[in-house]
Design a protein around this motif. Structure first.
Motif, PDB file in Angstrom:
ATOM      1  N   THR A 276       0.424  67.646  50.840  1.00 31.06           N
ATOM      2  CA  THR A 276       0.199  68.517  51.992  1.00 31.06           C
ATOM      3  C   THR A 276      -1.185  68.311  52.593  1.00 31.06           C
ATOM      4  N   MET A 277      -2.078  67.631  51.859  1.00 23.88           N
ATOM      5  CA  MET A 277      -3.453  67.433  52.297  1.00 23.88           C
ATOM      6  C   MET A 277      -3.687  66.077  52.942  1.00 23.88           C
ATOM      7  N   ILE A 278      -2.666  65.213  52.923  1.00 23.64           N
ATOM      8  CA  ILE A 278      -2.858  63.847  53.403  1.00 23.64           C
ATOM      9  C   ILE A 278      -3.294  63.814  54.860  1.00 23.64           C
ATOM     10  N   ALA A 279      -2.625  64.561  55.718  1.00 26.35           N
ATOM     11  CA  ALA A 279      -2.960  64.518  57.147  1.00 26.35           C
ATOM     12  C   ALA A 279      -4.405  64.949  57.392  1.00 26.35           C
ATOM     13  N   GLN A 280      -4.838  65.992  56.697  1.00 23.29           N
ATOM     14  CA  GLN A 280      -6.194  66.512  56.898  1.00 23.29           C
ATOM     15  C   GLN A 280      -7.260  65.528  56.436  1.00 23.29           C
ATOM     16  N   TYR A 281      -6.970  64.798  55.346  1.00 21.18           N
ATOM     17  CA  TYR A 281      -7.983  63.925  54.742  1.00 21.18           C
ATOM     18  C   TYR A 281      -7.638  62.448  54.860  1.00 21.18           C
ATOM     19  N   ALA A 282      -6.774  62.108  55.827  1.00 19.03           N
ATOM     20  CA  ALA A 282      -6.352  60.711  55.973  1.00 19.03           C
ATOM     21  C   ALA A 282      -7.536  59.783  56.221  1.00 19.03           C
ATOM     22  N   ASP A 283      -8.433  60.172  57.099  1.00 16.59           N
ATOM     23  CA  ASP A 283      -9.580  59.311  57.403  1.00 16.59           C
ATOM     24  C   ASP A 283     -10.484  59.147  56.182  1.00 16.59           C
ATOM     25  N   ASN A 284     -10.628  60.212  55.400  1.00 14.23           N
ATOM     26  CA  ASN A 284     -11.405  60.108  54.169  1.00 14.23           C
ATOM     27  C   ASN A 284     -10.798  59.091  53.219  1.00 14.23           C
ATOM     28  N   LEU A 285      -9.484  59.170  53.050  1.00 19.86           N
ATOM     29  CA  LEU A 285      -8.807  58.242  52.153  1.00 19.86           C
ATOM     30  C   LEU A 285      -8.903  56.810  52.665  1.00 19.86           C
ATOM     31  N   LYS A 286      -8.837  56.636  53.960  1.00 18.13           N
ATOM     32  CA  LYS A 286      -8.949  55.297  54.543  1.00 18.13           C
ATOM     33  C   LYS A 286     -10.338  54.691  54.319  1.00 18.13           C
ATOM     34  N   SER A 287     -11.333  55.550  54.103  1.00 20.57           N
ATOM     35  CA  SER A 287     -12.702  55.052  53.930  1.00 20.57           C
ATOM     36  C   SER A 287     -12.999  54.609  52.501  1.00 20.57           C
ATOM     37  N   LEU A 288     -12.094  54.892  51.562  1.00 21.76           N
ATOM     38  CA  LEU A 288     -12.334  54.511  50.176  1.00 21.76           C
ATOM     39  C   LEU A 288     -12.365  52.992  50.015  1.00 21.76           C
ATOM     40  N   ARG A 289     -13.176  52.526  49.108  1.00 19.73           N
ATOM     41  CA  ARG A 289     -13.236  51.092  48.805  1.00 19.73           C
ATOM     42  C   ARG A 289     -12.001  50.643  48.028  1.00 19.73           C
ATOM     43  N   GLY A 290     -11.440  51.553  47.229  1.00 20.50           N
ATOM     44  CA  GLY A 290     -10.248  51.257  46.460  1.00 20.50           C
ATOM     45  C   GLY A 290      -9.550  52.540  46.073  1.00 20.50           C
ATOM     46  N   PHE A 291      -8.212  52.526  46.086  1.00 20.43           N
ATOM     47  CA  PHE A 291      -7.419  53.713  45.757  1.00 20.43           C
ATOM     48  C   PHE A 291      -6.128  53.241  45.096  1.00 20.43           C
ATOM     49  N   LYS A 292      -5.927  53.661  43.858  1.00 18.87           N
ATOM     50  CA  LYS A 292      -4.712  53.283  43.137  1.00 18.87           C
ATOM     51  C   LYS A 292      -4.245  54.419  42.241  1.00 18.87           C
ATOM     52  N   PHE A 293      -2.933  54.544  42.104  1.00 18.96           N
ATOM     53  CA  PHE A 293      -2.369  55.448  41.098  1.00 18.96           C
ATOM     54  C   PHE A 293      -1.103  54.823  40.543  1.00 18.96           C
ATOM     55  N   ASP A 294      -0.728  55.277  39.351  1.00 19.19           N
ATOM     56  CA  ASP A 294       0.475  54.754  38.716  1.00 19.19           C
ATOM     57  C   ASP A 294       1.230  55.888  38.040  1.00 19.19           C
ATOM     58  N   TRP A 295       2.446  55.604  37.616  1.00 18.51           N
ATOM     59  CA  TRP A 295       3.237  56.596  36.888  1.00 18.51           C
ATOM     60  C   TRP A 295       4.299  55.887  36.063  1.00 18.51           C
ATOM     61  N   ALA A 296       4.776  56.580  35.030  1.00 20.14           N
ATOM     62  CA  ALA A 296       5.737  55.996  34.093  1.00 20.14           C
ATOM     63  C   ALA A 296       7.165  56.255  34.565  1.00 20.14           C
ATOM     64  N   ARG A 297       7.957  55.203  34.559  1.00 22.73           N
ATOM     65  CA  ARG A 297       9.346  55.302  35.005  1.00 22.73           C
ATOM     66  C   ARG A 297      10.173  56.218  34.108  1.00 22.73           C
ATOM     67  N   ASN A 298       9.804  56.321  32.835  1.00 25.23           N
ATOM     68  CA  ASN A 298      10.617  57.069  31.874  1.00 25.23           C
ATOM     69  C   ASN A 298      10.002  58.405  31.473  1.00 25.23           C
ATOM     70  N   ASP A 299       9.149  58.948  32.323  1.00 24.47           N
ATOM     71  CA  ASP A 299       8.645  60.300  32.089  1.00 24.47           C
ATOM     72  C   ASP A 299       9.848  61.236  31.977  1.00 24.47           C
ATOM     73  N   THR A 300       9.845  62.059  30.933  1.00 21.65           N
ATOM     74  CA  THR A 300      10.981  62.960  30.726  1.00 21.65           C
ATOM     75  C   THR A 300      11.022  64.088  31.751  1.00 21.65           C
ATOM     76  N   ILE A 301       9.912  64.337  32.443  1.00 21.20           N
ATOM     77  CA  ILE A 301       9.914  65.314  33.543  1.00 21.20           C
ATOM     78  C   ILE A 301      10.092  64.525  34.840  1.00 21.20           C
ATOM     79  N   GLU A 302      11.300  64.520  35.342  1.00 21.28           N
ATOM     80  CA  GLU A 302      11.639  63.686  36.487  1.00 21.28           C
ATOM     81  C   GLU A 302      10.846  64.043  37.740  1.00 21.28           C
ATOM     82  N   ASP A 303      10.386  65.290  37.799  1.00 16.35           N
ATOM     83  CA  ASP A 303       9.607  65.721  38.966  1.00 16.35           C
ATOM     84  C   ASP A 303       8.392  64.820  39.206  1.00 16.35           C
TER      85      ASP A 303
END
Length: 359
Positions: A276-303
């Motif tokens: 919900t915060m992406i639109a407000q902080y889009a320019d901030n995120l675009k200014s980062l030198r690097g941005f990465k995230f990951d997640w596990a395919r088999n997390d038992t909490i599907e959410d």
């Protein structure tokens, strides 16, 4: 019998010979790095309603040669999952040795890493300012980072400052990157939660009878999801005048029916979910030198899987350059060790995106 003085002299000669010839650089590095324990008394938790301790503990990794060098180093801030201690990476995951090996193997140049306790008496602080739990964002930005810059050989620039977190700590890393790209220039989140809506609605998770009837914080600790969501509400729906939980509950039960307060739910979503915060902080995120995230395919909490998949798509909709990876594994399983994601993904990521000064 060889005297103690002669043995010491011979030992020093052997170390110098091996080091100069490149035979044993790992030995030299292993004895050279340091793990320093510090405490910082914060002014940002005055008036909190749940007994948050103003003295925050931290462990600081300093690379081999730190004391002898005149160099300054980039700093990586680590936000642990609140299910772990801020020291778990060192006490149980052998992170000091792992960092030594990464530097020796030129996976990354020498760096400082700071792991700090960011938990409340109920668990996760969610890294925000709250009249109930304390001002965690102010603590990080206005106190902790300046303290590290002033007391260690840190390169005091966002280009040389990164932040990484695990699980809820991953949420915090992204949130700090969103709101303070002037402080943290590179962000990596290991399996973040709270990125967006899940398969189930948030209000399906807590035990609402338990929350409604609670007479103390100890009551909500009887149920895992109720504990987690009470901490979320204390961060994002705080009410310092409503003991014992000091929150405005966004739902309640009438018989077997769950009744949801639409206005409080809107407020919760807008303050809590990162998507919900992406639109407000889009320019901030675009200014980062690097941005990465990951997640596990088999997390038992599907959410968690669903929300991270949706999060990367929404970032793309706003043209925000980032890396997102769904790996084959379970939550928390593949992070540590030389085959783990910290060594193979996180440290190389910061090696590419941080400015190291004179390497």
């Amino acid at each position: 019998m060889i005297s103690t003085r002669i043995r010491i002299a011979l030992g020093l000669v052997l170390v110098l010979v091996f080091t100069a010839s490149g035979i044993a650089p790992s030995f030299a590095a292993a004895i050279g790095s340091q793990l320093v324990n510090r405490e910082l008394r914060s002014e940002k938790f005055a008036g909190n309603r749940i007994g948050t301790n103003p003295v925050r503990k931290m462990a600081v990794y300093l690379p081999a040669g730190y004391d002898e060098s005149s160099k300054r180093y980039p700093v990586i801030y680590f936000l642990a999952s609140p299910f772990d201690s801020y020291r778990t990476l060192f006490d149980q995951r052998n992170a000091q040795r792992l960092f030594d090996r990464a530097i020796e193997g030129r996976v990354i140049a020498p760096f400082i890493l700071v792991s700090v306790d960011m938990t409340t008496p109920l668990g996760c602080s969610w890294y925000v300012n709250s009249p109930v739990t304390g001002n965690w964002e102010d603590f990080m930005i206005q106190e902790l980072v300046p303290y590290i810059d002033a007391n260690f050989k840190a390169l005091p620039s966002r280009d040389s400052r990164g932040i990484v977190g695990h699980f809820m700590g991953g949420y915090g890393a992204i949130r700090f990157g969103m709101r303070h790209p002037d402080v943290f220039g590179s962000v990596y989140a290991l399996h973040p939660v709270g990125t967006g809506s899940g398969v189930q609605i948030m209000d399906s998770r807590p035990n609402w009878d338990l929350l409604t009837d609670a007479t103390s914080l100890d009551d909500v600790r009887k149920d895992g999801f109720s504990t987690i969501f009470t901490a979320i509400f204390q961060a994002h729906l705080p009410n310092p005048d409503k003991p014992p939980l000091f929150v405005d509950l966004p739902a309640h039960k009438v018989g077997d029916q769950l009744v949801i307060d639409s206005k409080l739910t809107e407020r919760l979503r807008n303050n809590f979910l990162l998507e919900t915060m992406i639109a407000q902080y889009a320019d901030n995120l675009k200014s980062l030198r690097g941005f990465k995230f990951d997640w596990a395919r088999n997390d038992t909490i599907e959410d968690h899987i669903y929300s991270n998949q949706a999060f990367t798509h929404k970032l793309n909709e706003f043209g925000i350059v980032h890396e997102a990876e769904e790996y084959n594994g379970t939550w928390g399983e593949p992070n540590w060790g030389e085959d783990g994601r910290v060594y193979t993904e996180v440290l190389p990521f910061f090696g590419r995106h941080l400015v190291f000064g004179d390497k």
